[in-house]
Design an enzyme around this catalytic site. Structure first.
Site, short mmCIF file in Angstrom:
data_model
loop_
_atom_site.label_atom_id
_atom_site.label_comp_id
_atom_site.label_asym_id
_atom_site.label_seq_id
_atom_site.Cartn_x
_atom_site.Cartn_y
_atom_site.Cartn_z
CG ASP A 256 -2.14 -0.84 1.06
OD1 ASP A 256 -2.38 -1.32 -0.06
OD2 ASP A 256 -2.87 -1.03 2.05
CG LEU B 117 3.02 -10.78 -7.20
CD1 LEU B 117 4.31 -11.59 -7.21
CD2 LEU B 117 2.94 -9.93 -5.94
CD GLU C 96 -8.60 -9.79 -0.83
OE1 GLU C 96 -7.91 -9.93 -1.84
OE2 GLU C 96 -8.16 -9.97 0.33
CB THR D 209 -6.06 -13.12 -6.23
OG1 THR D 209 -6.04 -13.95 -5.07
CG2 THR D 209 -7.00 -11.96 -5.99
CD GLU E 219 -7.82 -9.06 -8.40
OE1 GLU E 219 -7.35 -8.73 -7.30
OE2 GLU E 219 -8.84 -8.54 -8.88
#
Length: 556
Positions: free
Chosen positions: A152, A434, A237, A393, A431
Site C-alpha cells: 500500500d 503481482l 475481500e 486472485t 486477477e
C-alpha cells in the site's frame, strides 16, 4: 508525475518480496477488482448474461481483459489532478484492445464530510473520461481502508466520522485475542446494530450504493459501468483481517482469528449454549500473527482444529462470513436490480500453508478449507442466488515460483476455487496478484482463463468470465513491456479483434430466495478439481523465446 500525490510519492504494486529468497512473492490482496462478463463459463452452466450468436464460433472463446487504475487516481481530498495524463493512458489501452478499467470508489472519499454527505464530483469526471475513451468500467464499492497492507502506497481511511464513533465504541471493528482492533473495515458483528450514528453497517453500505446509482445513472444507462464489485471486508475481500501489516504480520505468518469484539463474542457464546456447550470459549491456543502451524496448539498435527470444539468454532466463524456477504449482496441486488450490471465479490488467494494439513492461514481468514472440506464452494453457492461473479486472485502464480518451505501452492488453490465456481454454475473472474510483465506470468494467466484451451467450433469446456490486470502504470506502458502486454490482450481474446458485444449483459434480476445454511454447507463436500492442460495453447512464448529475447533484445 504520479497520480496519488500529495498523499504519498509513488504507487507501488501490492506484493511482498522476501529478501534473499526467490519465489517468496505472495499475494496479499489489494483493492483491485474483478471482471464480470456475460457468458457461460462452462458449456452446461446457465447464465443470466446475454451471449450474442456469433457467426465466428472462435469468438465464443473471447475473454475480456480489464486494467486496474491507480489506487489514488482520485486523491484523498477528492481531487482528480492528472486527468490529461490518464486520458493519454486510457487511449493507449483502448488502442491495445483492452475492454475496460477497474476503479475503486472509496467510501472514505465520497462520504468524508459526514453521514449521507456524498460528493461524487471527481468520480463523475473520471467516469465521463473513461466513457469518452470507449472503455467499460468495473466499479468497486470500496468500504475498506486503503493503506496498511502489503504494497500500500496510498492512505485513504474509512470516514473520519466513523472512526470517531470507533474511538468511543472500539468493538465496531474486528478485534484479535489481545484486544487490538483493526480499523480497516467494520466488524460483521455490527452489520445489524444501529451503532454508527443511528445506522447499521448494512444500512450505510446500502445508502452509499443508492447514491452511486443515482449519481452515475448516465453511465449505468449507457452500459459503461458493467460490474459492481461489493467490498465485503479488508482490501475489499470477503474475509477477516487476519494478517494486517499494521499489527506486525509478516509472511508467512498464519495470522490470527478476528472475532474478539464484544458483539461477536456474545454471538459465539449464544451459539455454543444453543449447541449444548455453554462452557465453550473462543480459541486461546491459536498463536499470534507470525507463528507457523506446528508452533500452536490449535493448528499443530492433531490439534484443536480437529476436535469437536474446534470444528464447531470454525463452522461458526466461517458461517458468519458467508452470512455477512449474503446480506450485503442482497442489498446491492436491490439497489442495482434492473441495471445492466453484474455483481461481484472478491475472495482472497491465500496460498501459503495451503499444503499444510491445517490450512492455518485460510482458517484464520474465515475460509474453512481442509483436505476433506471445501471452504470455497459454499461461497460460490451463496453468490449464485445473487447472479454474482466470484473474483479470485493468484492467476499468474506457479507452484514452482513459490516457497515449498511454507507449503505454498497457488496453482492448486486456483484450480480448486475456479472448479468450485464452475460446479455452482456461476461466472468466475480473476486477477494477477503481482504486477508482472513477463511471458511466463501471462502464459499462466492464459492457462487459467481457458484450462483446456480454445475450441475452434464453439465455446470452450471451461472459460473464465474475465480477467483484470494489476495495474496501470508508467512501467506497464514502457515500450518493451507494453509490446508484450498487447500480445497478451490479443491472446485473451483468442486472437480475435476487440468486440464490445462480448461485454453486453442483461438487466440484473432480483436475487433468488435465501439458501438455507445447511444447503450451503452441502457444498463443503470435496470434489476433485477439473483437469487443467499442462500449458496454454495461446502461448506468448516459452523458455526458448525468453532466451533469445534476452540474448538479442534488438530483434524483439
Amino acid at each position: 508525475m504520479v497520480f496519488n500525490q500529495p498523499e504519498l510519492p509513488n504507487e507501488i504494486p501490492r506484493k511482498m518480496e522476501q529478501k534473499g529468497q526467490k519465489g517468496n512473492n505472495i499475494r496479499i490482496s489489494s483493492k483491485k477488482m474483478l471482471v464480470k462478463i456475460p457468458q457461460a463459463i462452462t458449456t452446461d452452466a446457465p447464465t443470466q448474461s446475454i451471449t450474442p450468436k456469433f457467426q465466428n464460433s472462435v469468438l465464443e472463446n473471447y475473454v475480456p481483459l480489464f486494467v486496474m487504475l491507480q489506487l489514488g487516481i482520485i486523491t484523498r481530498r477528492n481531487e482528480f489532478p492528472y486527468e490529461n495524463k490518464l486520458e493519454k493512458q486510457l487511449k493507449e489501452l483502448k488502442a491495445a484492445g483492452v475492454d475496460g478499467v477497474m476503479v475503486d470508489v472509496w467510501w472514505g472519499i465520497i462520504e468524508a464530510k459526514g453521514p449521507k454527505q456524498y460528493d461524487w464530483s471527481s468520480y463523475k469526471r473520471l467516469f465521463q473520461l473513461v466513457q469518452k475513451c470507449g472503455l467499460r468500467i468495473q466499479a468497486i464499492m470500496s468500504f475498506h481502508q486503503c493503506g496498511g497492507n502489503v504494497g500500500d502506497a496510498v492512505y485513504i481511511p474509512i470516514p473520519e466520522w466513523v472512526l470517531a464513533v470507533g474511538e468511543k465504541e472500539p468493538d465496531i471493528f474486528y478485534t484479535n485475542r489481545s484486544g487490538t482492533p483493526d480499523k480497516e473495515y467494520l466488524s460483521l458483528g455490527v452489520d445489524k446494530r444501529p451503532l454508527i450514528l443511528g445506522r447499521t453497517a448494512v444500512e450505510i453500505y446500502s445508502d452509499f450504493m443508492k447514491s452511486f446509482r443515482e449519481n452515475m445513472s448516465d453511465q449505468l444507462e449507457a452500459g459503461t459501468i458493467m460490474d459492481i464489485e461489493v467490498g465485503l471486508g479488508p482490501c475489499g475481500e470477503l474475509r477477516y483481517p487476519s494478517y494486517p501489516e499494521t499489527q506486525g504480520w509478516k509472511f508467512p505468518g498464519i495470522g490470527e482469528f478476528q472475532c474478539y469484539d464484544k458483539y461477536l463474542k456474545e454471538d459465539f457464546k449464544a451459539a455454543a449454549a444453543q449447541a449444548g456447550h455453554p462452557e465453550w470459549e473462543l480459541p486461546d491456543d491459536a498463536g499470534t500473527y507470525n507463528d507457523i502451524p506446528d508452533k500452536t496448539g490449535f493448528f499443530k498435527p492433531n490439534g484443536t482444529y480437529l476436535t469437536e470444539r474446534g470444528k464447531f468454532f470454525l463452522t461458526w466463524y466461517s458461517n458468519k462470513l458467508i452470512e455477512h456477504g449474503d446480506q450485503i449482496l442482497d442489498e446491492a441486488n436491490k439497489v442495482f436490480q434492473g441495471c445492466k450490471v453484474r455483481l461481484a465479490a472478491k475472495v482472497s488467494g491465500i496460498h501459503w500453508w495451503y499444503k499444510d494439513e491445517s490450512h492455518a492461514c485460510e482458517l484464520t481468514s474465515g475460509y474453512y478449507n481442509l483436505n476433506e472440506r471445501d471452504g470455497y464452494r459454499p461461497l460460490a453457492r451463496m453468490l449464485s442466488r445473487h447472479y454474482g461473479t466470484l473474483n479470485f486472485t493468484c492467476l499468474e502464480m506457479r507452484n514452482s515460483e513459490q516457497s515449498a518451505e511454507y507449503k505454498c501452492a497457488p496453482q492448486d488453490l486456483v484450480q480448486q476455487v475456479l472448479s468450485g465456481g464452475w460446479r455452482e454454475n456461476i461466472d468466475v473472474a480473476g486477477e494477477n496478484a503481482l504486477s508482472r510483465y513477463d511471458r511466463d506470468g501471462y502464459n499462466q494467466i492464459l492457462l487459467n482463463v481457458r484450462p483446456n484451451g480454445v475450441n475452434k467450433h464453439g465455446p470452450p469446456k471451461h472459460k473464465m468470465a474475465g480477467v483484470t490486470y494489476l495495474r496501470l502504470s508508467d512501467e506497464l506502458l514502457e515500450p518493451n513491456n507494453f509490446k508484450i502486454f498487447k500480445t497478451f490482450v490479443k491472446k485473451m481474446h483468442a486472437d480475435q479483434d476487440y468486440n464490445r458485444d462480448i461485454t453486453e449483459i442483461a438487466p440484473l434480476q432480483r436475487s433468488k430466495p435465501k439458501i438455507p445454511i445447511d444447503e450451503l454447507l452441502e457444498a463443503t463436500k470435496p470434489l476433485k478439481p477439473f483437469p487443467w492442460d499442462n500449458e496454454t495453447d495461446m502461448q506468448l512464448g516459452g523458455d526458448l523465446f525468453n532466451f533469445f529475447e534476452n540474448l538479442f533484445p534488438f530483434l524483439f
